[in-house]
Design an enzyme around this catalytic site. Structure first.
Site, mmCIF file in Angstrom:
data_model
loop_
_atom_site.group_PDB
_atom_site.id
_atom_site.type_symbol
_atom_site.label_atom_id
_atom_site.label_comp_id
_atom_site.label_asym_id
_atom_site.label_seq_id
_atom_site.Cartn_x
_atom_site.Cartn_y
_atom_site.Cartn_z
ATOM 1 N N GLU A 1 4.854 -4.812 7.287
ATOM 2 C CA GLU A 1 3.975 -3.901 8.039
ATOM 3 C C GLU A 1 4.477 -3.617 9.448
ATOM 4 O O GLU A 1 4.402 -2.487 9.931
ATOM 5 C CB GLU A 1 2.553 -4.480 8.123
ATOM 6 C CG GLU A 1 1.729 -4.255 6.867
ATOM 7 C CD GLU A 1 1.903 -5.343 5.827
ATOM 8 O OE1 GLU A 1 2.899 -6.099 5.885
ATOM 9 O OE2 GLU A 1 1.041 -5.435 4.940
ATOM 10 N N GLU B 1 -0.647 -9.353 -0.237
ATOM 11 C CA GLU B 1 -2.057 -9.683 0.046
ATOM 12 C C GLU B 1 -2.862 -9.772 -1.245
ATOM 13 O O GLU B 1 -3.728 -10.631 -1.403
ATOM 14 C CB GLU B 1 -2.650 -8.631 1.003
ATOM 15 C CG GLU B 1 -2.035 -8.779 2.388
ATOM 16 C CD GLU B 1 -2.474 -7.717 3.367
ATOM 17 O OE1 GLU B 1 -2.324 -6.517 3.041
ATOM 18 O OE2 GLU B 1 -2.944 -8.069 4.455
ATOM 19 N N GLY C 1 0.527 -5.036 1.251
ATOM 20 C CA GLY C 1 -0.708 -5.116 0.470
ATOM 21 C C GLY C 1 -0.502 -5.755 -0.894
ATOM 22 O O GLY C 1 -1.431 -6.312 -1.471
ATOM 23 N N ALA D 1 0.870 -1.177 0.000
ATOM 24 C CA ALA D 1 0.000 0.000 0.000
ATOM 25 C C ALA D 1 0.906 1.226 0.000
ATOM 26 O O ALA D 1 2.065 1.163 0.413
ATOM 27 C CB ALA D 1 -0.886 -0.027 1.234
HETATM 28 N N1 DAK Z 1 4.527 3.190 -0.883
HETATM 29 C C1 DAK Z 1 4.884 4.344 -1.485
HETATM 30 N N2 DAK Z 1 5.997 4.494 -2.241
HETATM 31 C C2 DAK Z 1 6.773 3.412 -2.384
HETATM 32 C C3 DAK Z 1 6.471 2.161 -1.792
HETATM 33 C C4 DAK Z 1 5.278 2.080 -1.009
HETATM 34 N N3 DAK Z 1 4.881 0.931 -0.448
HETATM 35 N N4 DAK Z 1 7.457 1.287 -2.103
HETATM 36 C C5 DAK Z 1 8.333 1.972 -2.886
HETATM 37 N N5 DAK Z 1 7.917 3.242 -3.057
HETATM 38 C C6 DAK Z 1 8.574 4.292 -3.827
HETATM 39 C C7 DAK Z 1 9.817 4.808 -3.106
HETATM 40 O O1 DAK Z 1 9.455 5.752 -2.116
HETATM 41 C C8 DAK Z 1 10.588 5.420 -4.257
HETATM 42 O O2 DAK Z 1 10.007 6.674 -4.577
HETATM 43 P P1 DAK Z 1 10.947 7.972 -4.717
HETATM 44 O O3 DAK Z 1 11.665 8.081 -3.440
HETATM 45 O O4 DAK Z 1 11.840 7.642 -5.877
HETATM 46 O O5 DAK Z 1 9.985 9.081 -4.990
HETATM 47 C C9 DAK Z 1 10.280 4.470 -5.413
HETATM 48 O O6 DAK Z 1 9.077 3.769 -5.041
HETATM 49 C C10 DAK Z 1 11.386 3.436 -5.628
HETATM 50 O O7 DAK Z 1 11.612 2.798 -4.381
HETATM 51 P P2 DAK Z 1 13.068 2.690 -3.717
HETATM 52 O O8 DAK Z 1 13.944 3.784 -4.177
HETATM 53 O O9 DAK Z 1 12.872 2.512 -2.259
HETATM 54 O O10 DAK Z 1 13.586 1.329 -4.373
HETATM 55 P P3 DAK Z 1 14.626 0.310 -3.767
HETATM 56 O O11 DAK Z 1 14.932 -0.645 -4.860
HETATM 57 O O12 DAK Z 1 15.749 1.013 -3.082
HETATM 58 O O13 DAK Z 1 13.814 -0.486 -2.612
HETATM 59 C C11 DAK Z 1 11.917 -1.644 -1.705
HETATM 60 C C12 DAK Z 1 12.742 -1.290 -2.971
HETATM 61 C C13 DAK Z 1 10.644 -2.376 -2.175
HETATM 62 C C14 DAK Z 1 12.723 -2.577 -0.816
HETATM 63 C C15 DAK Z 1 11.592 -0.334 -0.937
HETATM 64 O O14 DAK Z 1 10.997 0.606 -1.881
HETATM 65 C C16 DAK Z 1 10.607 -0.546 0.184
HETATM 66 O O15 DAK Z 1 10.966 -1.002 1.268
HETATM 67 N N6 DAK Z 1 9.335 -0.153 -0.036
HETATM 68 C C17 DAK Z 1 8.319 -0.216 0.985
HETATM 69 C C18 DAK Z 1 7.822 -1.633 1.136
HETATM 70 C C19 DAK Z 1 6.772 -1.739 2.231
HETATM 71 O O16 DAK Z 1 7.014 -1.424 3.394
HETATM 72 N N7 DAK Z 1 5.591 -2.221 1.854
HETATM 73 C C20 DAK Z 1 4.489 -2.415 2.772
HETATM 74 C C21 DAK Z 1 3.663 -1.174 2.795
HETATM 75 S S1 DAK Z 1 2.444 -1.241 4.092
HETATM 76 C C22 DAK Z 1 -4.916 -1.409 5.535
HETATM 77 C C23 DAK Z 1 -4.688 -2.677 5.075
HETATM 78 C C24 DAK Z 1 -3.486 -2.972 4.488
HETATM 79 C C25 DAK Z 1 -2.497 -2.027 4.371
HETATM 80 C C26 DAK Z 1 -2.738 -0.773 4.801
HETATM 81 C C27 DAK Z 1 -3.949 -0.449 5.380
HETATM 82 N N8 DAK Z 1 -6.152 -1.102 6.157
HETATM 83 C C28 DAK Z 1 -7.073 -2.187 6.456
HETATM 84 C C29 DAK Z 1 -6.467 0.229 6.525
HETATM 85 C C30 DAK Z 1 -1.232 -2.390 3.764
HETATM 86 C C31 DAK Z 1 -0.075 -1.867 4.176
HETATM 87 C C32 DAK Z 1 1.151 -2.023 3.413
HETATM 88 O O17 DAK Z 1 1.220 -2.599 2.375
#
Ligand code: DAK
Length: 260
Positions: free
Chosen positions: A134, A114, A111, A66
């Protein structure tokens, strides 16, 4: 309908739905989730589509989760609405009568994982990395991840993945039963299309009822599941596809299925 963040390509009964925002690694924001909801709804109503492949654009990610930047400033009300939207997308995939294959071409995180787990099965490329980060953000999976992962691979491995927030690679995801098969990156879509084409070539109602029996049967006791299976099985004997499929076998020819 035109979409800003999705590409849809349909050929020979197979729709390929690509989430197309590679600059953010196809992260799911409200707009993408809304478009996914509309697209999946339309694909489910389209009788010409027999199977769907869901994938991500670019070489790095299926869906990196997400959209953290959008969620970071959400109010409780917006968070609630966002959660409901995401859950509707996951439920739609599960309730669609046609199979959805996830082609995981890179990161499938939070997400994103998921979303893949809501699909009927997952093919992955050797570049895939899957996980639930998360807890590193102070939250927990909320689009069905705790339920679907634990049901798929058992609680112990699900606990390890969800409590540590660590990613695993394609090889381990295969060994743990999260993905069905792993392919070279340039083979992944072709292999997913091969499987989807096989599905598109058989009886539509048989596939739809089998999907229903498996998904709903998992929420029942075994005897109820058997009873449910038997009732769906019986209904198929009232269809042209059953008559055609069996007649074609007896007559040693290829069946032409017509039920929608
Ligand atoms: N959200 C927003 N932007 C993201 C992103 C994300 N999840 N993942 C990557 N990006 C963006 C980065 O910020 C970057 O943007 P700029 O800085 O260039 O503007 C661009 O994509 C490229 O990413 P990186 O530069 O970080 O690329 P790397 O190869 O260095 O790293 C990575 C790749 C996948 C390891 C890293 O980007 C990363 O750790 N990303 C976050 C992964 C993450 O934590 N995903 C889980 C998100 S939480 C809900 C139910 C479910 C959810 C929420 C609410 N409710 C019931 C209310 C779900 C939650 C989630 O999924």
């Amino acid at each position: 309908m035109e979409f800003k963040n999705l590409l849809i390509e349909t050929a020979d009964g197979v729709a390929t739905l690509t989430i197309n925002s590679p600059r953010t690694l196809n992260a799911l924001n409200s707009e993408v989730l809304g478009e996914l909801e509309c697209a999946l709804f339309e694909l489910n109503l389209n009788d010409a589509v027999k199977a769907v492949i869901l994938t991500g654009a670019g070489e790095k990610a299926f869906v990196a989760g997400a959209d953290i930047k959008e969620m970071a400033t959400m109010t409780a009300h917006e968070g609630h609405r966002f959660g409901l939207k995401g859950q509707r997308v996951m439920m739609l995939i599960e309730k669609m009568t046609k199979p959805v294959i996830a082609a995981v071409n890179g990161y499938a995180l939070g997400g994103g994982l998921e979303l893949a787990l809501a699909c009927d099965f997952i093919y992955a490329s050797t570049r895939a990395k899957v996980g639930f980060p998360e807890v590193t953000l102070g939250i927990m999976p909320g689009f069905g991840g705790t339920q679907n992962l634990a049901r798929l691979i058992g609680p112990n491995r699900a606990n390890e993945m969800i409590f540590t927030g660590k990613m695993i690679d394609a090889e381990k995801a295969l060994a743990w039963g999260i993905v069905n098969e792993v392919f070279a990156p340039d083979e992944l879509l072709a292999k997913a299309r091969e499987a989807a084409a096989a599905i598109a070539g058989v009886g539509t109602l048989g596939v739809a009822y089998a999907k229903d029996a498996i998904a709903n049967g998992l929420n029942m006791g075994k005897e109820d599941g058997f009873r449910y299976e038997a009732s769906l099985f019986g209904v198929l004997f009232a269809t042209d596809d059953q008559k055609e499929g069996m007649a074609a076998f007896v007559e040693k020819r290829k069946a032409v299925f017509t039920e929608k």
